[in-house]
Design an enzyme around this catalytic site. Structure first.
Site, PDB file in Angstrom:
ATOM      1  N   ASP A  55      -1.334   2.799   5.387  1.00 29.85           N
ATOM      2  CA  ASP A  55      -2.242   1.897   5.938  1.00 29.85           C
ATOM      3  C   ASP A  55      -2.346   0.715   4.858  1.00 29.85           C
ATOM      4  O   ASP A  55      -2.059   1.170   3.499  1.00 29.85           O
ATOM      5  CB  ASP A  55      -3.431   2.426   6.385  1.00 29.85           C
ATOM      6  CG  ASP A  55      -4.526   1.480   6.823  1.00 29.85           C
ATOM      7  OD1 ASP A  55      -4.219   0.386   7.497  1.00 29.85           O
ATOM      8  OD2 ASP A  55      -5.517   1.600   6.420  1.00 29.85           O
ATOM      9  N   LYS A  56      -2.948  -0.416   5.117  1.00 31.41           N
ATOM     10  CA  LYS A  56      -3.164  -1.371   3.965  1.00 31.41           C
ATOM     11  C   LYS A  56      -4.472  -1.576   3.565  1.00 31.41           C
ATOM     12  O   LYS A  56      -4.811  -0.956   2.303  1.00 31.41           O
ATOM     13  CB  LYS A  56      -2.821  -2.685   4.403  1.00 31.41           C
ATOM     14  CG  LYS A  56      -2.548  -3.611   3.127  1.00 31.41           C
ATOM     15  CD  LYS A  56      -2.359  -5.120   3.545  1.00 31.41           C
ATOM     16  CE  LYS A  56      -3.861  -5.620   4.413  1.00 31.41           C
ATOM     17  NZ  LYS A  56      -4.988  -5.834   3.360  1.00 31.41           N
ATOM     18  N   THR A  57      -5.239  -1.732   4.553  1.00 33.92           N
ATOM     19  CA  THR A  57      -6.694  -1.837   3.978  1.00 33.92           C
ATOM     20  C   THR A  57      -7.311  -0.538   3.852  1.00 33.92           C
ATOM     21  O   THR A  57      -7.375   0.445   4.549  1.00 33.92           O
ATOM     22  CB  THR A  57      -7.569  -2.560   5.361  1.00 33.92           C
ATOM     23  OG1 THR A  57      -6.688  -3.564   5.889  1.00 33.92           O
ATOM     24  CG2 THR A  57      -8.679  -3.187   4.768  1.00 33.92           C
TER      25      THR A  57
ATOM     26  N   GLU B  55     -12.318 -15.702   3.013  1.00 33.34           N
ATOM     27  CA  GLU B  55     -13.177 -16.956   2.964  1.00 33.34           C
ATOM     28  C   GLU B  55     -14.368 -16.494   2.228  1.00 33.34           C
ATOM     29  O   GLU B  55     -14.911 -17.599   1.446  1.00 33.34           O
ATOM     30  CB  GLU B  55     -13.678 -17.075   4.531  1.00 33.34           C
ATOM     31  CG  GLU B  55     -12.533 -17.732   5.316  1.00 33.34           C
ATOM     32  CD  GLU B  55     -13.050 -18.584   6.469  1.00 33.34           C
ATOM     33  OE1 GLU B  55     -13.969 -17.969   7.145  1.00 33.34           O
ATOM     34  OE2 GLU B  55     -12.606 -19.698   6.760  1.00 33.34           O
TER      35      GLU B  55
ATOM     36  N   PHE C  66      -8.870 -21.654  12.722  1.00 32.95           N
ATOM     37  CA  PHE C  66      -7.706 -21.395  12.220  1.00 32.95           C
ATOM     38  C   PHE C  66      -6.949 -20.649  13.195  1.00 32.95           C
ATOM     39  O   PHE C  66      -7.428 -20.083  14.057  1.00 32.95           O
ATOM     40  CB  PHE C  66      -8.119 -20.170  11.124  1.00 32.95           C
ATOM     41  CG  PHE C  66      -6.863 -19.457  10.492  1.00 32.95           C
ATOM     42  CD1 PHE C  66      -6.226 -19.991   9.428  1.00 32.95           C
ATOM     43  CD2 PHE C  66      -6.289 -18.334  10.988  1.00 32.95           C
ATOM     44  CE1 PHE C  66      -5.018 -19.423   8.844  1.00 32.95           C
ATOM     45  CE2 PHE C  66      -5.080 -17.838  10.688  1.00 32.95           C
ATOM     46  CZ  PHE C  66      -4.589 -18.169   9.389  1.00 32.95           C
TER      47      PHE C  66
ATOM     48  N   ARG D 165      -3.214 -14.087  -2.690  1.00 36.27           N
ATOM     49  CA  ARG D 165      -3.375 -14.724  -1.403  1.00 36.27           C
ATOM     50  C   ARG D 165      -3.597 -16.217  -1.831  1.00 36.27           C
ATOM     51  O   ARG D 165      -4.526 -16.492  -2.565  1.00 36.27           O
ATOM     52  CB  ARG D 165      -4.335 -14.281  -0.616  1.00 36.27           C
ATOM     53  CG  ARG D 165      -4.305 -12.860  -0.050  1.00 36.27           C
ATOM     54  CD  ARG D 165      -4.974 -12.859   1.346  1.00 36.27           C
ATOM     55  NE  ARG D 165      -4.570 -13.862   2.328  1.00 36.27           N
ATOM     56  CZ  ARG D 165      -5.015 -14.317   3.451  1.00 36.27           C
ATOM     57  NH1 ARG D 165      -5.977 -13.451   3.695  1.00 36.27           N
ATOM     58  NH2 ARG D 165      -4.351 -15.075   4.231  1.00 36.27           N
TER      59      ARG D 165
ATOM     60  N   THR E 184      -0.127  -2.188   9.144  1.00 31.83           N
ATOM     61  CA  THR E 184      -1.579  -2.550   9.073  1.00 31.83           C
ATOM     62  C   THR E 184      -1.907  -3.099  10.356  1.00 31.83           C
ATOM     63  O   THR E 184      -1.251  -3.820  10.955  1.00 31.83           O
ATOM     64  CB  THR E 184      -1.702  -3.363   7.892  1.00 31.83           C
ATOM     65  OG1 THR E 184      -3.003  -3.816   7.802  1.00 31.83           O
ATOM     66  CG2 THR E 184      -0.617  -4.411   7.648  1.00 31.83           C
TER      67      THR E 184
ATOM     68  N   LYS F 270       1.213   2.009  15.517  1.00 29.23           N
ATOM     69  CA  LYS F 270       1.364   2.630  14.687  1.00 29.23           C
ATOM     70  C   LYS F 270       2.059   4.021  14.655  1.00 29.23           C
ATOM     71  O   LYS F 270       3.019   4.348  14.226  1.00 29.23           O
ATOM     72  CB  LYS F 270      -0.118   2.865  13.683  1.00 29.23           C
ATOM     73  CG  LYS F 270      -0.436   1.529  12.840  1.00 29.23           C
ATOM     74  CD  LYS F 270      -1.627   1.930  12.094  1.00 29.23           C
ATOM     75  CE  LYS F 270      -2.159   0.751  11.504  1.00 29.23           C
ATOM     76  NZ  LYS F 270      -3.356   1.041  10.588  1.00 29.23           N
TER      77      LYS F 270
ATOM     78  N   ASP G 173      -7.118   5.800   5.839  1.00 30.82           N
ATOM     79  CA  ASP G 173      -8.303   6.088   5.613  1.00 30.82           C
ATOM     80  C   ASP G 173      -9.268   5.675   6.701  1.00 30.82           C
ATOM     81  O   ASP G 173     -10.295   6.364   6.547  1.00 30.82           O
ATOM     82  CB  ASP G 173      -8.835   5.307   4.347  1.00 30.82           C
ATOM     83  CG  ASP G 173      -9.075   3.879   4.557  1.00 30.82           C
ATOM     84  OD1 ASP G 173      -8.114   3.391   5.484  1.00 30.82           O
ATOM     85  OD2 ASP G 173     -10.021   3.401   4.137  1.00 30.82           O
TER      86      ASP G 173
END
Lengths: 368, 1141
Positions: B416-418, B498, B540, B594, B674, B795, B816
Site C-alpha cells: 500500500d502507499k499511504t 494543498e 481540479f 510532488r 494504492t 487490490k 496498514d
C-alpha cells in the site's frame, strides 16, 4: 475482520486472534538476551578440504591396519563344519532321517566320522547349526511366556495366550509353553577322538557357560526357586508335545535343570536369520600343552531326534575356536580394509583436486 | 462469505432486478404502485466461519482435507480395529500393543487440540461480530428517536449519526447539521485516504426528514466504492413527485467516520453483508504454505512406497508360504482360529499388518515437530528487538505461525502507499521563484523564521524580486480549496498537499485566515490583512491536472491564479519563462517530490466578464455540462505567467527506500497498490527508488486512454500490444536479463483502477483473455508496477491474478489500513503495519510489524532462516524414517514375511519421540547457516532459496536416496556380520533382538551425526541436544534392558544392549557402518566446496559469490547424485575385490 472496523473504540486492537505471544508483547520491549535475539555464541564449523583431507588419511591409516588385523584374526580361527542332515543316501544319517517318526520312543543314532587337518588349540566351541529354520517368524518369536520362564507360578498354571496353540493340552498347562520351547533342539551330539592306536576316546563336552549369564541367573528361573523340588513344582503341568522328557528331567544337575537348563536357554534366544548356529557345548582346553583337539580322526555320534526334512532344513555340527572378536567372520576385516582404502583413495583424489583447484582460491575464503 | 456466494448462485431473483426500491422511513408512497415492504438482508455482519451447529462437521471436513490427518485417522482405525475387534488375526499390533495404542492416539489428540484452537478463534470472531452487531444506533421512527441495535437496522430506516461515529450501514445523506447541506467524512478505513471528503445532502430533503415521503431507486449492491447510481422520488402533498438523481457524493459508506459535522440523518440503502464495505471484505481463508504443499506431495510418495512395500510383502508372504513346509512347519503351527479364518480375509489383514508395521515411514512426529517448530520459531519474530518501535511501544506481532517459512519464498510484494510507504504527511520542501531556488530551513534553527527582514528568504540569497516572491506566496495562499477548521485553527482540505502548500506559504509569512462569504483573508508579511473576493474556483480534475481561482483584490484587480502539474501548466504559459523553472521541476520530481507549478494572469474587466458569463452559462447547461465547463476552463487558463514551482514531499516511512531496494535486490518484485492519485503515487515511487531516473514508464491510465478519434477499448488494445512488444518481445531472454539487470532498460508500469477493471472485466470482448494475459505479461516484465486509484477489492483482484498466474508465485501484501485488508487476506502472506489508521490490517494480517523497514529483516533474515530450517526439517524427517523402516522392510525377506518387527517395540516408539526428535527440533529453531548480518547485507542470498529450492523433487530424491543407502548399509552390514552370530569372545551367539539393537544403534547414531554434519551453527543447545540424545539413547537402552519389567509380556531386550556392548565385533561394526554411511555426505560437502570456489572465482567477482555456493548446493543436488553413485560404485568395487580375495 470487517466487523471490527465498525467502532472506533475497538481500535486498540484488543482482539488478537490466535498467535503465540500475541498478548505478552503489548507494551513490552523484547528482552535483549542472546537467546531471544538469536545471537547465542555458536561454533560454526565448516567442512573444508583442509580439515577433511587429514581426517580421510587418518581414517585410512587407522582402518586398513585394523582391517588387516581383523582379517588375519578371522583367518586364524579354525572352523570345522559337518552337515548331518541325512537327505543324501550316502550320508550316515540317511536312515535316521528317512525313518523319523514322532512316535519313536527309541532314538535313532548315526555315526559320522570326520577328520581334523589342523590341531585346535585353546577352548573349542561346538555349535549346532540349522538352516531354513525360521526362528524369527513372528508367530514363533512371540510364542513364549517370559513370566512363566521367570518362575511365576500363576503363569506356570495359566500360560499366556501368546503361547497358543502350544499353551495347554487337555486343559493342562504346558510348561514351558509356546512354539519355541516346543521345538527345542533335541539331537544329542557326542564327540569321540579316534586315537591312532585304535581306541576311541570320548571328548568331554561342557554344557554350562553356553548361555548368557543374565539369562541363566535372572531372566530364567525355576518356579519356587532354583533349589526346590522340580518334580513337585511342575506338578499339574504337562511337557511340551514334542518333548520326550519333561522340563525337570533335562539334566541331572539341579543347577542346570528345569527352566535354567542352558541348552533350553540357548534355544529360547531366537536367532536373527533363518540360517543360524547355536552354541551347544564347550570343549575346555587341556592343562597340558597338547592341543584341545589334536589333528586326526574323530567320530560324531548323533542321537537323531530332530526332523528338518519336512521344511527342507539342514542340520550342521560346527567346531570352532574363538578369538576376541568372536567366531570366524571375514566380513569385518574386509569392511574395515574397504572403508580404509576408500578413505585413503578419496583422500588422494581430494588432494589432487585440492592442489589443482583449491589452493589459489584460499584468499576468497571469507569466514561466515 | 458462503452466504454471499450462495446468494449469488441461488438468489437469482435478486439478480434479475437491477435496482432496488427503498421507502424512506417505511412510509408508503402515494405512488400508483402498491406498497410491498421489500425484503432485504438485515444489518448483521458475519465474519465468523462456523456456527454452533455446523462447527464439528465443517471443521472435521476441513481437517481431513489434509491428507496427513486423513491418513492418520485411517491408520488409527486400522490399529484399533485390528487390536480390539479381530484379535485372532494377530497383527503386529498385538506384539507392540502396549506402546502402539498410545502412540496412535497422538495424532488424534493433536487433531483435537487443533479443532479446539480453531473453535476458540471462531468464538473470538463471533464476539467481535457481536460487538459490532449489538452497537447502539439511533433510529428516527415516526418522529421519535429510538435506540436500536445495529443489527436490527433495516433498509429504509432513517438513522442519526453523530460526529466521530462510524456509519453502521450505507446511507443516503438526507440532512446535515451544517448549514450548507454538506458533511465531512473520512474513509481511512475503507480506502486509506485520511483526508476529509465532502458529501452532500439530497436537495429538498433538508427540512422535513421527519415527514419526508420519498422512495429511492438505486442499483443493486456492488463492491465499487466510488460508484453509485440512483434516484429519489420525493412526494409532496400530492404534487407531481420531484426527481433527484443520486451519486456517490450522496452516499455515506459503512465504515467511514463522520468528521467536523455535529450530526447527520440518512436513510439506509444497503445493510449488513450488502454494504460496499462488506462486499469488499474477503473471507479469511486458511492459508497453507508451499512447504505444506510439498509435505503433502512427499507424503503421497511415501504413501505409495508404504503401500507398495506392504503389497510386496503380502505377495511374497503368500508365495513363500506356498512352498511346502513353509507355511506351517511342525515347529510353528497356527492356532485353530488362524486356520479357520478365510484365506482372503487373512490376506487383507496381513496387508494391513504390514501397513501398520511400516507406518512409521510416514512420520506422525513430523507433523508434531513441524507444528512445534512453527509455534516456537515464531517467537523469535516477536522477540526480535529490531522490530520494536519505541514510538508505539510495540514489537512485531505474529498472528499465525503457519507461514513463517513462506516469508522466505516471497516473489511479489504488494504494498500500500499511504501509511505504508509514506507517512501520509505532506511537507513543503522548497519552491522556486523565477528560476531561483528557495529552500526552507527548519524553523527551529531559525528562531524568527517568519520575520520579514530576517526571514527565511534571507537564509538564501534574495534572488527573485520581492514583488515576485510575494505574488508567488499570494498565489499559494489563494489558489486552493482549503478550509480553516473552526475549532483548532487547523486546515481541512480534500488533498493533503494543498494543506502543505498553505502551510508552506505560512512559513514564508503569508497566512491564510479563511474564507468568509466569498472573501478570502490573508495575513501578509507586514501583518496586514489582505482581502480578496473569490469569484470563481476552477476545480481540479485529473484530466486537466490543474486548478485555478479567480479573485478580485481590494484594488479591483482581477487575478487568475493557477497551479497544476508541470505538463499541464507549461504549454499554457509564456514560453520564455519555462526553461528556468523546468530544470528545477524535473530535479524535484526525480527526487520524489510532488511538484506543482504556479502561474497567474491578469484579467481585464472585459476578459473577466467574458469568462464569468461563460462559466455561468456552462454551469447552467443541462447537457454536456462537463464538456462545456472544460472548454471555458481551457480557454481562460491560457497565456498565463509562470511564477514558480513548489516541491512538496510526501514523507516516506523510515528507510522505505532502502527497504524497497533490498527487496528488489532479493529478486522480489514490488508492486504499489494504492487508492491514491496517480501523481502522488508516482512521486512516491520515485522517492522509494522503485522508479529510477532511467526507468521507462508505461502508463495505462484513463489519461492515456483519452486519444482523439478512438474508442477507449481500441486504444487500450493498441497500448497493451505496444507495451507488450516493448517489454516482452523486445526484451532479451530472461537469463541474460537477470545478469545485467541494472544496465538494461527498466520498465515501470502504471495502471489505474478504471483501466484495470476494463482489462479484467470487459467480458463482452471476445479477446478478453488476451487482455488479461498481455497485461500480466507486461506487469511481470516490469521491475515495478504502480496501480493507483484502486478499490480494496481491486487490490485483492490484482493479488489474486498474480497469485494464480503461471508458476503460482508467492505473494506478500503489506498494508496498514482497512482498505488493505482484502489484499492482505488474499495474498499468501499478509503483513500489517501497526500504523495510525486503526487495527484492521493488523488484525487480519498474518504478521504485523510496526514499520515498513522491518519488512527487510522479516523477509531477508527471518524468512530465509525459517525456510531453510523447515525445509531441512521436512527432508530430514522423511529421510530418517526411511532409513528407520527400510531395514525393517528388508528383514521381512529373512523372516518369511511374517511382519516380525526388527526393533523392539520400545525402540519403534521412542525413535521418533525421544531419540531423534530433539536434535532436529533444535536445529530447526537455531540453525543459521548464514549469519543474520550477512543475510541482511547481501539481499541476493534470498534468491537462492526462491521457488521452494530445497523442497523440490531433486533434493527430495537426494534425501530419499541417502535414506535408502543408509538403510541398506545398516541392514546388510549387520546381516553380513550375523552370518556367524557367535560374536562374543566366549563363543555365545546373538539372537534377533541383538540384530535389531545393533541396527538401531547404528541408525540412531548415524541419523544424529548426519544432522550434526548439517549443523552450521552450534549453540550450546545444539551440543546439549545432539550429544544429549545420543547419551540418552545409551542410557535408556541400558535401563530398558537392565530391568525385568513386570508389565511387559516379554523381556526381549533383557541385557541385549549390554551384551552387545561387550562384543568387540559389535563395536567395530557400529563404527565402520556409521562412518561408511556418513562418508558420501562428507565427501559431497567437501567436493562441493572445492568446485564452488573454483567456479566462483571464474565467473563472478565480489564478496557474495562466496555465498552463492548455497544456491548451487540446491541447484546441484543432481550433481550430488553423481557423486553419490560414484562413491557407491567405488565402494562396491573395493568391497567385491576384497571379498573375492
Amino acid at each position: 475482520m470487517m466487523a471490527s472496523s465498525y467502532s472506533a473504540k475497538d481500535e486498540d486492537g484488543h482482539i488478537t486472534v490466535s498467535g503465540p505471544g500475541g498478548g505478552t508483547l503489548r507494551n513490552k520491549k523484547p528482552e535483549n538476551t542472546a537467546f531471544k535475539q538469536q545471537r547465542l555464541p555458536a561454533w560454526q564449523p565448516i567442512l573444508t578440504a583442509g580439515t577433511v583431507l587429514p581426517a580421510f588419511f587418518i581414517i585410512g591409516l587407522i582402518f586398513i591396519p585394523i582391517g588387516i588385523g581383523l582379517y588375519v584374526t578371522s583367518n586364524n580361527i579354525k572352523e570345522f563344519e559337518i552337515d548331518y542332515t541325512g537327505d543324501d543316501t550316502s550320508s550316515p544319517c540317511y536312515n535316521c532321517a528317512q525313518n523319523f517318526s514322532w512316535n519313536n520312543t527309541k532314538s535313532c543314532t548315526c555315526i559320522i566320522p570326520f577328520q581334523l587337518d589342523q590341531p585346535y588349540e585353546s577352548n573349542v566351541f561346538m555349535y549346532y547349526g540349522l538352516s531354513n529354520f525360521y526362528q524369527n517368524h513372528r508367530r514363533y518369536v512371540k510364542s513364549r511366556d517370559d513370566s512363566q520362564l521367570n518362575g511365576n507360578i500363576d503363569s506356570l498354571k495359566k500360560p499366556s495366550k501368546e503361547c497358543e496353540p502350544y499353551a495347554s493340552v487337555d486343559n493342562k498347562p504346558i510348561a514351558p509353553c509356546g512354539a519355541i520351547a516346543n521345538s527345542m533342539f533335541n539331537d544329542t551330539l557326542k564327540l569321540f577322538y579316534n586315537d591312532p592306536n585304535g581306541t576311541s576316546v570320548p571328548i568331554l563336552l561342557t554344557s554350562t557357560g553356553i548361555a548368557w549369564w543374565t539369562d541363566k541367573h535372572v531372566k530364567f528361573r525355576n518356579p519356587g526357586g532354583n533349589n526346590a523340588n522340580l518334580t513337585a513344582v511342575f506338578q499339574g503341568t504337562v511337557k511340551p508335545v514334542n518333548w520326550h522328557r519333561p522340563v525337570y528331567e533335562l539334566d541331572t544337575d539341579p543347577e542346570n535343570n528345569g527352566f535354567i537348563n542352558e541348552d533350553f536357554i540357548v534355544w529360547m534366544r531366537t536367532a536373527a536369520l533363518p540360517t543360524f548356529r547355536k552354541l551347544y557345548r564347550i570343549i575346555q582346553k587341556n592343562n597340558n600343552m597338547a592341543p584341545t583337539l589334536p589333528r586326526g580322526n574323530y567320530t560324531l555320534v548323533v542321537d537323531y531326534n530332530y526332523p528338518v526334512r519336512s521344511f527342507e532344513g539342514r542340520k550342521r555340527m560346527i567346531l570352532s575356536t574363538i578369538s576376541w572378536m568372536g567366531g570366524k567372520n571375514p566380513f569385518l576385516g574386509i569392511a574395515y580394509i574397504t572403508v580404509g582404502s576408500v578413505c585413503f583413495f578419496l583422500g588422494v583424489v581430494l588432494l589432487v583436486i585440492h592442489h589443482k583447484y583449491g589452493n589459489r582460491n584460499n584468499s576468497a575464503n571469507i569466514s561466515n | 462469505m458462503l452466504r454471499r456466494r450462495l446468494n449469488r448462485w441461488f438468489g437469482g431473483e435478486d439478480r434479475r432486478v437491477d435496482s432496488r426500491t427503498i421507502y424512506v422511513g417505511h412510509r408508503p408512497c402515494p405512488a400508483n404502485e402498491v406498497f410491498i415492504p421489500p425484503k432485504f438482508c438485515d444489518n448483521r455482519i458475519v465474519s465468523s466461519k462456523y456456527t454452533v451447529w455446523n462447527f464439528l462437521p465443517k471443521n472435521l471436513f476441513e481437517q481431513f482435507r489434509r491428507i496427513a490427518n486423513f491418513y492418520f485417522l485411517i491408520i488409527f482405525l486400522v490399529q484399533v480395529r485390528a487390536s480390539f475387534v479381530c484379535m485372532p488375526t494377530q497383527t503386529v499390533i498385538s506384539d507392540i500393543i502396549f506402546f502402539k495404542i498410545r502412540t496412535s492416539w497422538l495424532p488424534l489428540v493433536f487433531l483435537t487440540v487443533l479443532i479446539c484452537s480453531q473453535g476458540y478463534e471462531d468464538w473470538l470472531r463471533h464476539k467481535a461480530d457481536n460487538e459490532v452487531n449489538k452497537y447502539r444506533v439511533t433510529v428516527l421512527e415516526d418522529g421519535r428517536r429510538i435506540q436500536k441495535e445495529s443489527e436490527k437496522i433495516k433498509v429504509g430506516d432513517v438513522l442519526e449519526v453523530d460526529e466521530d461515529e462510524t456509519f453502521p450501514c450505507d446511507l443516503i445523506l438526507l440532512q446535515s447539521s451544517r448549514d450548507d447541506g454538506t458533511c465531512f467524512v473520512t474513509t481511512a478505513s475503507l480506502d486509506g485516504e485520511s483526508n476529509h471528503k465532502t458529501h452532500y445532502t439530497v436537495p429538498d430533503t433538508e427540512r422535513d426528514v421527519e415527514s419526508l415521503n420519498a422512495t429511492i431507486e438505486c442499483e443493486q449492491p456492488q463492491p465499487d466504492l466510488y460508484k453509485f447510481v440512483g434516484r429519489m422520488h420525493i412526494y409532496k402533498n400530492n404534487e407531481e413527485p420531484t426527481l433527484r438523481s443520486l451519486g456517490p457524493e450522496n452516499l455515506l459508506l459503512k465504515g467511514a467516520t463522520l468528521k467536523n459535522t455535529q450530526s447527520i440523518c440518512g436513510v439506509a440503502v444497503y445493510t449488513g453483508m450488502e454494504t460496499k464495505m462488506a462486499l469488499n471484505y474477503q473471507g479469511k481463508s486458511q492459508k497453507r504454505s508451499v512447504v505444506e504443499k510439498s509435505i503433502n506431495a512427499f507424503l503421497l510418495v511415501y504413501l505409495c512406497i508404504l503401500v507398495s512395500k506392504a503389497l510386496v510383502c503380502t505377495t511374497l508372504k503368500y508365495v513363500w508360504q506356498s512352498k511346502p513346509g513353509q507355511d506351517e512347519p511342525w515347529y510353528n503351527e497356527k492356532t485353530l482360529k488362524e486356520k479357520e479364518t478365510n484365506r482372503y480375509l487373512n490376506m487383507f489383514t496381513d496387508f494391513l499388518s504390514f501397513m501398520v508395521l511400516f507406518n512409521f515411514i510416514i512420520p506422525v512426529s513430523m507433523y508434531v515437530t513441524v507444528e512445534m517448530q512453527k509455534f516456537l520459531g515464531s517467537f523469535f519474530i516477536s522477540w526480535d528487538k529490531d522490530f520494536f518501535d519505541s514510538e508505539i511501544e510495540e514489537g512485531a506481532l505474529v498472528n499465525t505461525s503457519d507461514l513463517n517459512e513462506e516469508l522466505g519464498q516471497v516473489e511479489y510484494v504488494f504494498t500500500d502507499k499511504t501509511g505504508t510507504l509514506t507517512q501520509n504527511n505532506m511537507e513543503f520542501i522548497e519552491c522556486c521563484i523565477d528560476g531561483h531556488q528557495y529552500k526552507y530551513r527548519d524553523a527551529s534553527s531559525e528562531v524568527d523564521g517568519f520575520c520579514v527582514t530576517d526571514g527565511p528568504m534571507n537564509t538564501v540569497q534574495q534572488k527573485a524580486g520581492r514583488e515576485r516572491e510575494e505574488l508567488f506566496l499570494r498565489a499559494l495562499c489563494l489558489c486552493h480549496t482549503v478550509q480553516v477548521k473552526e475549532s483548532t485553527e487547523g486546515f481541512i482540505a480534500s488533498s493533503p498537499d494543498e494543506i502543505a502548500l498553505v502551510q508552506g506559504a505560512m512559513r514564508y509569512g503569508f497566512t491564510f485566515l479563511g474564507l468568509e462569504s466569498k472573501t478570502m483573508k490573508i495575513l501578509n508579511r507586514t501583518n496586514d490583512v489582505e482581502m480578496y473576493e473569490l469569484l470563481h474556483v476552477l476545480n481540479f480534475d485529473p484530466v486537466r491536472r490543474r486548478m485555478s481561482v479567480i479573485v478580485r483584490s481590494i484594488s479591483g484587480e482581477t487575478l487568475l491564479f493557477c497551479k497544476g502539474a508541470d505538463s499541464s501548466i507549461f504549454p499554457r504559459v509564456k514560453q520564455e519563462e519555462v526553461e528556468k523553472i523546468r530544470m528545477h521541476v524535473e530535479r524535484n520530481a526525480t527526487d520524489g517530490y510532488r511538484t506543482l507549478c504556479v502561474a497567474y494572469k491578469h484579467l481585464t474587466p472585459e476578459e473577466y466578464d467574458q469568462v464569468d458569463s461563460g462559466l455561468r452559462e456552462a454551469r447552467l447547461a443541462l447537457q454536456d455540462r462537463e464538456e462545456k465547463l472544460m472548454a471555458v476552463y481551457n480557454q481562460v487558463e491560457t497565456g498565463m505567467n509562470l511564477i514558480g514551482a513548489t516541491a512538496v514531499e510526501d514523507r516516506l516511512q523510515e528507510e522505505a527506500a532502502e527497504t524497497m531496494e533490498a527487496l528488489q535486490g532479493a529478486g522480489i518484485k514490488v508492486w504499489v497498490l494504492t487508492g491514491d492519485k496517480m501523481e502522488t503515487a508516482k512521486s512516491t515511487c520515485y522517492a522509494c527508488r522503485l522508479f529510477k531516473r532511467n526507468t521507462e514508464l508505461l502508463e495505462l491510465t484513463v489519461r492515456t486512454l483519452e486519444y482523439p478519434g478512438k474508442r477507449r477499448e481500441d486504444r487500450l488494445h493498441d497500448l497493451l500490444l505496444e507495451y507488450h512488444k516493448k517489454t516482452v518481445q523486445d526484451a532479451p531472454p530472461a537469463k541474460t536479463r537477470v545478469a545485467r539487470n541494472w544496465s538494461s532498460q527498466d520498465f515501470g508500469f502504471i495502471v489505474d483502477g478504471a483501466t484495470l477493471s476494463m482489462v479484467l472485466n470487459s467480458s463482452s470482448e471476445n479477446n478478453l483473455h488476451d487482455y488479461k494475459d498481455l497485461f500480466l505479461q507486461i506487469c511481470q516484465n516490469c521491475t515495478s508496477v504502480l496501480c493507483c486509484r484502486m478499490a480494496p477489492l481491486q487490490k485483492a483482484q490484482i493479488v489474486k491474478m498474480v497469485k494464480n498466474s503461471k508458476g503460482s508465485p508467492i505473494t506478500l501484501s503489506v498494508g496498514d489500513g482497512a482498505n488493505d485488508v482484502s489484499m492482505i487476506l488474499e495474498a499468501h502472506v499478509g503483513i500489517g503495519i501497526k500504523g495510525k489508521e486503526g487495527r484492521q490490517a493488523v488484525r487480519n494480517s498474518d504478521y504485523a510489524i510496526p514499520k515498513l523497514k522491518h519488512l527487510k529483516k522479516l523477509l531477508l533474515a527471518h524468512g530465509h532462516l525459517y525456510y531453510v530450517r523447515i525445509a531441512h526439517l521436512v527432508q530430514y524427517f522423511f529421510y530418517k524414517n526411511l532409513c528407520f523402516i527400510l531395514p525393517q522392510f528388508l528383514y521381512q525377506f529373512f523372516c518369511g514375511c511374517s511382519q516380525q518387527p526388527l526393533y523392539d517395540a520400545a525402540y519403534l516408539t521412542m525413535y521418533n519421540i525421544c531419540f531423534t526428535s530433539m536434535p532436529i527440533l533444535a536445529y530447526s529453531l537455531f540453525e543459521q547457516h548464514i549469519s543474520i548480518e550477512m543475510l541482511l547485507e547481501n539481499a541476493t542470498l534470498y534468491r537462492q532459496i526462491g521457488k521452494n529450492a530445497m523442497l523440490r523433487w531433486g533434493p527430495f530424491l537426494y534425501w530419499t536416496l541417502l535414506g535408502v543407502f543408509h538403510g541398506l548399509v545398516f541392514f546388510f552390514g549387520v546381516w553380513f556380520l550375523f552370518s556367524n552370530p557367535a560374536l562374543q569372545d566366549n563363543g555365545q551367539a546373538f539372537g534377533n533382538w541383538s540384530y535389531g539393537t545393533i541396527v538401531f544403534t547404528i541408525l540412531v547414531f548415524t541419523v544424529t551425526l548426519k544432522l550434526a554434519l548439517d549443523t552450521r551453527h552450534w549453540t550450546w543447545i545444539n551440543h546439549f541436544v545432539i550429544w544429549g540424545s545420543l547419551a540418552f539413547y545409551v542410557f535408556f537402552s541400558f535401563f530398558w534392558g537392565g530391568v525385568i519389567w513386570p508389565f511387559l509380556r516379554q523381556q526381549r531386550l533383557y541385557f541385549v544392549f549390554a551384551n552387545m556392548l561387550s562384543s568387540v565385533s559389535a563395536w567395530l561394526v557400529i563404527i565402520v557402518l556409521i562412518l561408511l554411511s556418513l562418508l558420501p555426505e562428507i565427501l559431497y560437502v567437501v567436493l562441493r566446496k572445492l568446485f564452488l570456489f573454483n567456479f566462483n572465482q571464474k565467473s563472478v567477482k565480489g564478496i557474495f559469490c562466496h555465498f552463492s555456493g548455497l544456491s548451487n548446493v540446491f541447484a546441484s543436488r543432481w550433481k550430488s547424485l553423481v557423486v553419490f553413485i560414484l562413491f557407491f560404485g567405488v565402494f562396491f568395487i573395493f568391497f567385491l575385490f576384497f571379498y573375492c580375495v
